[in-house]
Structures are given as structure tokens and as C-alpha cells.
Design a protein around this motif. Structure first.
Motif, PDB file in Angstrom:
ATOM      1  N   PHE A  48       5.713   9.512  -5.642  1.00  0.00           N
ATOM      2  CA  PHE A  48       4.977   8.037  -5.729  1.00  0.00           C
ATOM      3  C   PHE A  48       4.413   7.845  -4.026  1.00  0.00           C
ATOM      4  O   PHE A  48       5.800   7.688  -2.640  1.00  0.00           O
ATOM      5  CB  PHE A  48       5.702   6.985  -5.456  1.00  0.00           C
ATOM      6  CG  PHE A  48       5.415   6.784  -7.095  1.00  0.00           C
ATOM      7  CD1 PHE A  48       4.925   5.771  -8.103  1.00  0.00           C
ATOM      8  CD2 PHE A  48       6.600   7.508  -7.965  1.00  0.00           C
ATOM      9  CE1 PHE A  48       4.741   5.694  -9.286  1.00  0.00           C
ATOM     10  CE2 PHE A  48       6.756   7.910  -9.095  1.00  0.00           C
ATOM     11  CZ  PHE A  48       6.332   7.220 -10.022  1.00  0.00           C
ATOM     12  N   TYR A  49       3.006   7.098  -3.655  1.00  0.00           N
ATOM     13  CA  TYR A  49       2.887   6.869  -2.065  1.00  0.00           C
ATOM     14  C   TYR A  49       2.279   5.257  -2.961  1.00  0.00           C
ATOM     15  O   TYR A  49       2.310   5.078  -3.717  1.00  0.00           O
ATOM     16  CB  TYR A  49       1.311   7.010  -1.722  1.00  0.00           C
ATOM     17  CG  TYR A  49       1.889   8.617  -1.893  1.00  0.00           C
ATOM     18  CD1 TYR A  49       2.540   9.640  -0.220  1.00  0.00           C
ATOM     19  CD2 TYR A  49       1.529  10.243  -2.236  1.00  0.00           C
ATOM     20  CE1 TYR A  49       2.916  10.282  -0.548  1.00  0.00           C
ATOM     21  CE2 TYR A  49       1.353  11.184  -2.862  1.00  0.00           C
ATOM     22  CZ  TYR A  49       2.244  11.456  -1.658  1.00  0.00           C
ATOM     23  OH  TYR A  49       2.134  12.768  -1.477  1.00  0.00           O
ATOM     24  N   LYS A  50       2.882   4.567  -1.590  1.00  0.00           N
ATOM     25  CA  LYS A  50       2.656   2.725  -1.172  1.00  0.00           C
ATOM     26  C   LYS A  50       1.174   2.631   0.072  1.00  0.00           C
ATOM     27  O   LYS A  50       1.746   3.897   0.767  1.00  0.00           O
ATOM     28  CB  LYS A  50       3.334   2.411  -0.855  1.00  0.00           C
ATOM     29  CG  LYS A  50       4.480   2.623   0.303  1.00  0.00           C
ATOM     30  CD  LYS A  50       5.762   2.154  -0.020  1.00  0.00           C
ATOM     31  CE  LYS A  50       6.622   2.311   1.058  1.00  0.00           C
ATOM     32  NZ  LYS A  50       8.015   1.277   1.058  1.00  0.00           N
ATOM     33  N   VAL A  51       0.782   2.149   0.006  1.00  0.00           N
ATOM     34  CA  VAL A  51       0.290   1.442   1.154  1.00  0.00           C
ATOM     35  C   VAL A  51       0.700   0.144   1.514  1.00  0.00           C
ATOM     36  O   VAL A  51       0.961  -0.989   0.904  1.00  0.00           O
ATOM     37  CB  VAL A  51      -1.296   1.431   1.052  1.00  0.00           C
ATOM     38  CG1 VAL A  51      -2.033   0.909   2.149  1.00  0.00           C
ATOM     39  CG2 VAL A  51      -2.072   1.889   0.817  1.00  0.00           C
ATOM     40  N   LEU A  52       1.320  -0.035   2.545  1.00  0.00           N
ATOM     41  CA  LEU A  52       2.060  -1.225   3.231  1.00  0.00           C
ATOM     42  C   LEU A  52       1.170  -1.959   4.015  1.00  0.00           C
ATOM     43  O   LEU A  52       0.600  -1.231   4.624  1.00  0.00           O
ATOM     44  CB  LEU A  52       3.179  -0.482   3.974  1.00  0.00           C
ATOM     45  CG  LEU A  52       4.318  -1.385   4.419  1.00  0.00           C
ATOM     46  CD1 LEU A  52       4.893  -1.910   3.164  1.00  0.00           C
ATOM     47  CD2 LEU A  52       5.492  -0.852   5.316  1.00  0.00           C
ATOM     48  N   ASP A  53       1.079  -3.442   4.218  1.00  0.00           N
ATOM     49  CA  ASP A  53       0.195  -4.149   5.141  1.00  0.00           C
ATOM     50  C   ASP A  53       1.187  -4.032   6.066  1.00  0.00           C
ATOM     51  O   ASP A  53       2.377  -4.881   6.047  1.00  0.00           O
ATOM     52  CB  ASP A  53      -0.129  -4.988   4.229  1.00  0.00           C
ATOM     53  CG  ASP A  53      -1.102  -6.415   5.678  1.00  0.00           C
ATOM     54  OD1 ASP A  53      -0.678  -6.344   6.602  1.00  0.00           O
ATOM     55  OD2 ASP A  53      -1.976  -7.186   4.781  1.00  0.00           O
ATOM     56  N   THR A  54       0.887  -4.028   6.889  1.00  0.00           N
ATOM     57  CA  THR A  54       1.926  -3.832   8.313  1.00  0.00           C
ATOM     58  C   THR A  54       2.480  -5.150   8.635  1.00  0.00           C
ATOM     59  O   THR A  54       3.232  -5.252   9.555  1.00  0.00           O
ATOM     60  CB  THR A  54       2.089  -2.455   8.972  1.00  0.00           C
ATOM     61  OG1 THR A  54       0.375  -2.901   9.561  1.00  0.00           O
ATOM     62  CG2 THR A  54       1.658  -1.506   9.386  1.00  0.00           C
ATOM     63  N   GLU A  55       1.093  -6.111   8.762  1.00  0.00           N
ATOM     64  CA  GLU A  55       1.353  -7.222   9.887  1.00  0.00           C
ATOM     65  C   GLU A  55       2.370  -8.169   8.386  1.00  0.00           C
ATOM     66  O   GLU A  55       3.247  -9.010   8.863  1.00  0.00           O
ATOM     67  CB  GLU A  55       0.108  -8.066   9.672  1.00  0.00           C
ATOM     68  CG  GLU A  55      -0.932  -7.353  10.344  1.00  0.00           C
ATOM     69  CD  GLU A  55      -1.989  -7.956  10.441  1.00  0.00           C
ATOM     70  OE1 GLU A  55      -2.332  -8.685   9.817  1.00  0.00           O
ATOM     71  OE2 GLU A  55      -3.314  -7.552  11.747  1.00  0.00           O
ATOM     72  N   THR A  56       2.111  -8.871   7.040  1.00  0.00           N
ATOM     73  CA  THR A  56       2.345  -8.524   5.956  1.00  0.00           C
ATOM     74  C   THR A  56       3.965  -8.229   5.894  1.00  0.00           C
ATOM     75  O   THR A  56       5.289  -9.011   4.732  1.00  0.00           O
ATOM     76  CB  THR A  56       2.328  -9.019   4.834  1.00  0.00           C
ATOM     77  OG1 THR A  56       2.347  -8.637   4.447  1.00  0.00           O
ATOM     78  CG2 THR A  56       1.384 -10.285   5.804  1.00  0.00           C
ATOM     79  N   GLU A  57       4.454  -6.608   5.687  1.00  0.00           N
ATOM     80  CA  GLU A  57       5.398  -6.100   5.161  1.00  0.00           C
ATOM     81  C   GLU A  57       5.395  -5.657   3.985  1.00  0.00           C
ATOM     82  O   GLU A  57       5.895  -5.606   3.019  1.00  0.00           O
ATOM     83  CB  GLU A  57       6.958  -6.543   5.763  1.00  0.00           C
ATOM     84  CG  GLU A  57       7.038  -6.378   7.096  1.00  0.00           C
ATOM     85  CD  GLU A  57       6.924  -4.769   7.833  1.00  0.00           C
ATOM     86  OE1 GLU A  57       7.137  -3.657   7.280  1.00  0.00           O
ATOM     87  OE2 GLU A  57       6.074  -4.210   8.588  1.00  0.00           O
ATOM     88  N   ASN A  58       4.095  -6.389   2.994  1.00  0.00           N
ATOM     89  CA  ASN A  58       3.825  -5.858   1.919  1.00  0.00           C
ATOM     90  C   ASN A  58       2.969  -5.106   1.189  1.00  0.00           C
ATOM     91  O   ASN A  58       2.527  -4.155   1.775  1.00  0.00           O
ATOM     92  CB  ASN A  58       3.223  -7.318   1.456  1.00  0.00           C
ATOM     93  CG  ASN A  58       4.090  -8.238   1.181  1.00  0.00           C
ATOM     94  OD1 ASN A  58       4.857  -8.888   1.401  1.00  0.00           O
ATOM     95  ND2 ASN A  58       3.173  -9.934   1.513  1.00  0.00           N
ATOM     96  N   LEU A  59       3.686  -4.975   0.424  1.00  0.00           N
ATOM     97  CA  LEU A  59       3.332  -3.265  -0.846  1.00  0.00           C
ATOM     98  C   LEU A  59       2.299  -3.688  -1.208  1.00  0.00           C
ATOM     99  O   LEU A  59       1.559  -4.747  -1.576  1.00  0.00           O
ATOM    100  CB  LEU A  59       3.621  -2.921  -1.911  1.00  0.00           C
ATOM    101  CG  LEU A  59       4.058  -1.033  -2.103  1.00  0.00           C
ATOM    102  CD1 LEU A  59       4.863  -0.769  -2.703  1.00  0.00           C
ATOM    103  CD2 LEU A  59       2.729  -1.509  -3.691  1.00  0.00           C
ATOM    104  N   VAL A  60       0.816  -3.432  -0.957  1.00  0.00           N
ATOM    105  CA  VAL A  60      -0.433  -3.598  -1.152  1.00  0.00           C
ATOM    106  C   VAL A  60      -1.201  -2.566  -2.336  1.00  0.00           C
ATOM    107  O   VAL A  60      -2.381  -2.837  -2.899  1.00  0.00           O
ATOM    108  CB  VAL A  60      -1.731  -3.906  -0.126  1.00  0.00           C
ATOM    109  CG1 VAL A  60      -1.144  -5.341   0.785  1.00  0.00           C
ATOM    110  CG2 VAL A  60      -1.633  -3.076   1.006  1.00  0.00           C
ATOM    111  N   ALA A  61      -1.100  -1.557  -2.275  1.00  0.00           N
ATOM    112  CA  ALA A  61      -1.312  -0.729  -3.041  1.00  0.00           C
ATOM    113  C   ALA A  61      -0.500   1.156  -3.738  1.00  0.00           C
ATOM    114  O   ALA A  61       0.626   0.791  -3.221  1.00  0.00           O
ATOM    115  CB  ALA A  61      -2.777   0.419  -2.916  1.00  0.00           C
ATOM    116  N   PHE A  62      -0.543   1.624  -3.777  1.00  0.00           N
ATOM    117  CA  PHE A  62       0.506   2.629  -4.632  1.00  0.00           C
ATOM    118  C   PHE A  62      -0.907   3.220  -5.488  1.00  0.00           C
ATOM    119  O   PHE A  62      -1.612   3.579  -6.316  1.00  0.00           O
ATOM    120  CB  PHE A  62       1.555   2.535  -5.446  1.00  0.00           C
ATOM    121  CG  PHE A  62       1.742   2.023  -6.971  1.00  0.00           C
ATOM    122  CD1 PHE A  62       2.026   2.579  -7.622  1.00  0.00           C
ATOM    123  CD2 PHE A  62       1.297   0.326  -7.732  1.00  0.00           C
ATOM    124  CE1 PHE A  62       1.525   2.544  -9.029  1.00  0.00           C
ATOM    125  CE2 PHE A  62       1.319   0.611  -8.893  1.00  0.00           C
ATOM    126  CZ  PHE A  62       0.963   1.223  -9.977  1.00  0.00           C
TER     127      PHE A  62
END
Length: 295
Positions: free
Chosen positions: A139-153
Motif C-alpha cells: 500500500f502507498y499513500k499520498v500525504l498533503d504535507t500542509e495538512t498531514e492528511n492522507l488524500v490518496a492511496f
């Protein structure tokens, strides 16, 4: 003024963004044609405001239609990382959001309460993470580093082999399945059984890579995140000189074709008895390894 020949078209304003793409297994950003040049790109730099990326016509940031669109999109930094079980709540939420309007997947549980769907998705991913040693899943994830939220995987399945004991363990776990009240069980099982049958026909077990799931939060779509996740598996597949398989909806097939996949088969599902208005088609695609890829 810098020479923009063979470069992405320039815009001559102050710096607008800095984009850094980090990958866990390959240190460079792979392009859709298999070439890799820059993992770190400065946009709008003072010394040189052009972005030098070979084969830039296929680069995701060259697809944006306007300067304002580019500035808005590049102002949000993203990072690709391996996902772990602590990400499951966010993964389940993105799964639900991304596929809620899918003409097939959205009909499987259209009569199930939202909370029950979320619980089902969360349990599905808990099981998927627990069985990684039996399924070759990464599994891979994309992190929005400004909000620290996971936004895609994405869930990739890499080639793997099992011992006889692991085969028996996997077969036992595969039988454990339950559905929330309101699930269209007949459609659910028919759809996934059909995909499984086609997978067995089209894939070479132990050799082919498989992009099983790709989901991007609706609020972060059309920003190149799908490409970032796709490239994780394709870089490994090209390094192994291996093919990659994917099952695509009508909405997603164009993205996969841009990355070298070609249609080899399809399935059709008549959704009219299930609240739909047509026969829906899922494309089954295979991508041959790209020769000459930079590793």
C-alpha cells in the motif's frame, strides 16, 4: 532570459511554488514513458523559471490549462509514502468518497447505511493489511504535507509465491466474508467473481504486477496524485522487466492508457436491473515493461 527550447513553457512572475516528490523505493520521479529525470523541481525560480524535464509533454504538471491553475495546484505539496495500518480509517473514508458515484461499485451497497458502509470498508482494509504476507500487497499513500492528511492511496500487488502452508491459510481466510444489511449480494459476488475469473485468465501468476485499487479524494483529484501512485508500481515492474495489469472503469481508463496500458479484455455488467440505466463496461488492460527505463 533562459533558453526555453525543449522545456516546459515559461511564465515570468516571482516564484510560485516548490514541489518535492519523495518515493520510498525509487529516488526519482518516473515519467509515463518510463524515463526519469528530476525528482525535485523548482517552479518559478529566480535564476531559471523554466522547468527542465526531459519528455515534458507527458509530465503531469504540463497538463494544467492556465497559469492560475498551475499556481493553485502547485501551492499544495504532496508526498508519496508507504501506508501502514494506522492509515486504515483515512483509507476507508477515501475509498467510500472516491467510489460512491461509480456506476457499478456505487450500486453494490446503495441501500446500506453510510456508517455501515464505512465499517465494511474499514474491515476490508484491516483484513487486506493483515494478509499482506499472503497476497503480495503493498500500500502507498499520498500525504498533503500542509495538512498531514492522507488524500490518496493505492494497493499494488507485486509478484509473490506462497508455501503450501500459506496457501492453506489464505484459502481459509478467503472464505470469511460477510455483508452489511442492504447489500446487493448477488451483484457483489457476480461482479467480483467475474473479475477474478478474468484475472486468472489474463495474468501470469508470480510474474505480473497488479494495480488493484487506486483512489483519490474528490477534493484532490486532477492534481497528478494518481500518476504519483501509479509510478510506484510501474518503476518496480520495469526494473523486473514485468508486465502490469489493471481493471479500469470508463472514468479511469484514460489515465491508465497515458501510462502505457493497452486493452486486452473487458467485462460488461447490465446495471439496469440494479437501478442503473445502461450496460456498464470495465476495461481490462495490460502494460508491457518499458525498455530503457531509468532505474
Amino acid at each position: 532570459m533562459p533558453d526555453c527550447h525543449e522545456r516546459i513553457p515559461c511564465w515570468w512572475e516571482p516564484p510560485v511554488a516548490f514541489l518535492r516528490l519523495q518515493y520510498p523505493f525509487n529516488s526519482v520521479l518516473g515519467m509515463p514513458n518510463g524515463r526519469s529525470d528530476n525528482a525535485e523541481v523548482r517552479l518559478g525560480g529566480l535564476a531559471d523559471r523554466c522547468v527542465s524535464v526531459e519528455n515534458h509533454a507527458l509530465a503531469p504538471w504540463n497538463l494544467f490549462s492556465s497559469k492560475a491553475d498551475r499556481q493553485t495546484r502547485f501551492s499544495m505539496p504532496y508526498q508519496v509514502l508507504p501506508a501502514d495500518p494506522s492509515d486504515i480509517p483515512q483509507i476507508a473514508n477515501i475509498h467510500h468518497e472516491a467510489f460512491e458515484e461509480d456506476p457499478i461499485l456505487g450500486r453494490l451497497m446503495c441501500d446500506v447505511a453510510r456508517e455501515s458502509k464505512y465499517v465494511f470498508d474499514q474491515r476490508f482494509y484491516e483484513k487486506a493489511f493483515a494478509q499482506r504476507h499472503l497476497t503480495g500487497s503493498i500500500f502507498y499513500k499520498v500525504l498533503d504535507t500542509e495538512t498531514e492528511n492522507l488524500v490518496a492511496f493505492a494497493k499494488w500487488v507485486y509478484p509473490y509465491t506462497l508455501t503450501s502452508e500459506q496457501e492453506a491459510e489464505k484459502a481459509k481466510l478467503d472464505l470469511e466474508r460477510s455483508y452489511p444489511e442492504g447489500t446487493n449480494v448477488a451483484l457483489f459476488e457476480h461482479f467480483f467473481r467475474t473479475l477474478d475469473t478474468k484475472r486468472e485468465k489474463n495474468m501470469e501468476e508470480g510474474k505480473d504486477y497488479f494495480l488493484h485499487i487506486l483512489a483519490v479524494s474528490p477534493n484532490h483529484q486532477r492534481r497528478g496524485l494518481g500518476t504519483m501512485l501509479i509510478q510506484q508500481g510501474l518503476a518496480a515492474a520495469d526494473k523486473d522487466n514485468a508486465r502490469a495489469y489493471v481493471e479500469a472503469s470508463a472514468k479511469g481508463v484514460g489515465l491508465y492508457r497515458k501510462h502505457g496500458w493497452k486493452g486486452i479484455d473487458y467485462i460488461e455488467m447490465d446495471m439496469r436491473p440494479h437501478g442503473g440505466d445502461r450496460i456498464e463496461r470495465e476495461e481490462l488492460l495490460m502494460r508491457e515493461p518499458m525498455t530503457g527505463s531509468v532505474q
